[in-house]
Design a protein around this motif. Structure first.
Motif, PDB file in Angstrom:
ATOM      1  N   LEU A 104     -20.771 -74.967  41.800  1.00  0.00           N
ATOM      2  CA  LEU A 104     -19.761 -74.510  42.758  1.00  0.00           C
ATOM      3  C   LEU A 104     -20.093 -73.124  43.306  1.00  0.00           C
ATOM      4  O   LEU A 104     -19.269 -72.513  43.994  1.00  0.00           O
ATOM      5  N   LEU A 125      -1.217 -75.497  39.559  1.00  0.00           N
ATOM      6  CA  LEU A 125      -1.861 -76.248  40.623  1.00  0.00           C
ATOM      7  C   LEU A 125      -3.359 -76.314  40.351  1.00  0.00           C
ATOM      8  O   LEU A 125      -3.994 -75.291  40.082  1.00  0.00           O
ATOM      9  N   VAL A 146      -4.846 -70.380  44.129  1.00  0.00           N
ATOM     10  CA  VAL A 146      -5.901 -71.197  43.544  1.00  0.00           C
ATOM     11  C   VAL A 146      -7.096 -71.175  44.496  1.00  0.00           C
ATOM     12  O   VAL A 146      -6.996 -71.626  45.640  1.00  0.00           O
ATOM     13  N   ARG A 147      -8.189 -70.627  44.023  1.00  0.00           N
ATOM     14  CA  ARG A 147      -9.356 -70.508  44.894  1.00  0.00           C
ATOM     15  C   ARG A 147     -10.009 -71.856  45.139  1.00  0.00           C
ATOM     16  O   ARG A 147      -9.997 -72.735  44.266  1.00  0.00           O
ATOM     17  N   VAL A 148     -10.590 -72.021  46.318  1.00  0.00           N
ATOM     18  CA  VAL A 148     -11.213 -73.280  46.714  1.00  0.00           C
ATOM     19  C   VAL A 148     -12.717 -73.043  46.885  1.00  0.00           C
ATOM     20  O   VAL A 148     -13.111 -72.157  47.652  1.00  0.00           O
ATOM     21  N   PRO A 149     -13.552 -73.808  46.177  1.00  0.00           N
ATOM     22  CA  PRO A 149     -14.993 -73.585  46.303  1.00  0.00           C
ATOM     23  C   PRO A 149     -15.513 -73.988  47.684  1.00  0.00           C
ATOM     24  O   PRO A 149     -15.010 -74.922  48.300  1.00  0.00           O
ATOM     25  N   LEU A 175      -7.225 -78.078  41.602  1.00  0.00           N
ATOM     26  CA  LEU A 175      -7.991 -78.772  42.633  1.00  0.00           C
ATOM     27  C   LEU A 175      -8.629 -80.001  42.008  1.00  0.00           C
ATOM     28  O   LEU A 175      -9.290 -79.902  40.967  1.00  0.00           O
ATOM     29  N   LEU A 195      -5.196 -71.381  47.676  1.00  0.00           N
ATOM     30  CA  LEU A 195      -3.994 -72.173  47.927  1.00  0.00           C
ATOM     31  C   LEU A 195      -2.826 -71.573  47.148  1.00  0.00           C
ATOM     32  O   LEU A 195      -2.949 -71.286  45.959  1.00  0.00           O
ATOM     33  N   PRO A 221     -13.847 -69.025  38.543  1.00  0.00           N
ATOM     34  CA  PRO A 221     -12.465 -68.750  38.958  1.00  0.00           C
ATOM     35  C   PRO A 221     -11.701 -70.002  39.365  1.00  0.00           C
ATOM     36  O   PRO A 221     -10.529 -69.904  39.720  1.00  0.00           O
ATOM     37  N   TYR A 222     -12.349 -71.142  39.320  1.00  0.00           N
ATOM     38  CA  TYR A 222     -11.732 -72.359  39.854  1.00  0.00           C
ATOM     39  C   TYR A 222     -10.979 -73.130  38.776  1.00  0.00           C
ATOM     40  O   TYR A 222     -11.510 -73.386  37.694  1.00  0.00           O
TER      41      TYR A 222
END
Lengths: 193, 154
Positions: A110, A176, B35-38, A178, B47, A72-73
């Motif tokens: 992760l 967006l 937005v998922r954060v691990p 990460l 986020l 999902p990231y």
């Protein structure tokens, strides 16, 4: 000896700057107007060409990222830590026997599972990150190389169990992402082995 | 209450009817995907990319105790609070509006309300009030951050 010398030369090049080349990307890429296609369909594998192309055929890695997803990231890997993009995924199911080395799943690192049968393959530069060696990483999808827009540090109100794994965020084409620290990813992989 | 100025924002989150001082609320947003954060706290939904603000962490009270898997929410309401650590968002079940006619809830009723709260959520409540005849637990964003252990990160 010849193999070692070749590997050493590759490491030196990777430290100086990043050479992004596509070895097996024989699949169509869906790139937005702002994304640089990793290789036009039908053309021979070449180094990525940008406005910051150096004489050596390498590109400046500052502020440039490789967009990937893992479970999902929605992620971005700083291109400085990426040695090669071996496969963009999405094609025929991957036969790991042809790789000679088992890729490490980024989704697995992760903490999530991935059911993708044809993952993208990215070779991370372990030497640059101070790790023991390069790491073959499998991602659910590889989205292409892009110049970072609106790079920001991770908000202080976000605590991560692995400090430094996500140093910040970057936006590209309205999405967006990460940013992952490649050194921490390599550390996760080494801890998992 | 100062004149007709609304003092509390009433909302529901994680099945609880809560109120927060209106001065703590920076914005109200519609969640269109986070937005998922691990490896983040289970209460962190992800986020939210807020125009002009940047990425804002959105929390869900259902994940405070770390036992619930947070479902994806699209089109839900998010309240953004300003804290000393920066802006944080909170997922809302429903927004009930602003209230200005609050009054202190009697002590015994306050105790009963706090006792009825789940253990993990009780530290997030700093008091109770009676608004329009309906009791509300007062939510504190700072207490919420402290409960998550995020206030130490300076």
């Amino acid at each position: 000896m010849r193999e070692k010398a070749r590997a050493g030369r590759g490491l030196f090049c990777a430290r100086a700057s990043v050479q992004v080349d596509v070895v097996m990307a024989n699949r169509d890429l869906q790139c937005t107007p702002h994304e640089e296609p990793m290789r036009p369909p039908g053309s021979a594998p070449t180094a990525t060409s940008t406005s910051t192309l150096h004489k050596s055929g390498t590109v400046d890695a500052q502020g440039r990222y490789l967009g990937v997803t893992a479970g999902p990231y929605v992620l971005a890997l700083p291109i400085a830590g990426v040695r090669s993009i071996l496969d963009v995924g999405g094609g025929a199911p991957l036969d790991v026997r042809s790789l000679g080395v088992l890729p490490v799943s980024l989704a697995g690192l992760l903490g999530v599972t991935s059911s993708v049968t044809s993952p993208g393959l990215v070779l991370l530069d372990g030497a640059q990150a101070g790790s023991s060696g390069p790491l073959l990483l499998s991602c659910c999808a590889v989205h292409g190389v892009f110049a970072g827009d609106d790079e920001r540090p991770l908000p202080r109100t976000v605590a991560c169990r692995w400090p430094g794994l996500v140093p910040g965020t970057v936006r590209h084409d309205g999405v967006l992402r990460l940013v992952l620290d490649v050194r921490v990813v390599l550390g996760l992989a080494e801890a998992a082995l | 209450v100062i004149g007709d100025v609304p003092q509390l924002l009433a909302f529901s989150a994680a099945g609880l009817r809560l109120g927060v001082f209106i001065g703590d609320v920076a914005r109200l947003l519609v969640e269109d995907g986070v937005v998922r954060v691990p490896f983040s706290h289970p209460a962190l939904a992800g986020l939210l990319d807020v125009p002009g603000e940047g990425p804002v962490p959105v929390f869900d009270l259902r994940g405070v105790d770390g036992t619930l898997l947070l479902p994806a929410v699209h089109g839900g309401m998010v309240a953004v609070f300003q804290t000393v650590q920066g802006p944080i968002g909170l997922r809302l079940d429903a927004l009930h509006g602003t209230l200005s006619d609050d009054a202190p809830l009697p002590v015994d009723e306050t105790r009963a309300m706090l006792a009825a709260l789940p253990d993990a959520l009780r530290p997030l409540v700093t008091g109770a009030a009676l608004c329009g005849g309906t009791p509300l637990a007062l939510f504190s964003p700072e207490a919420f951050m402290a409960q998550l252990g995020l206030l130490q990160r300076t």
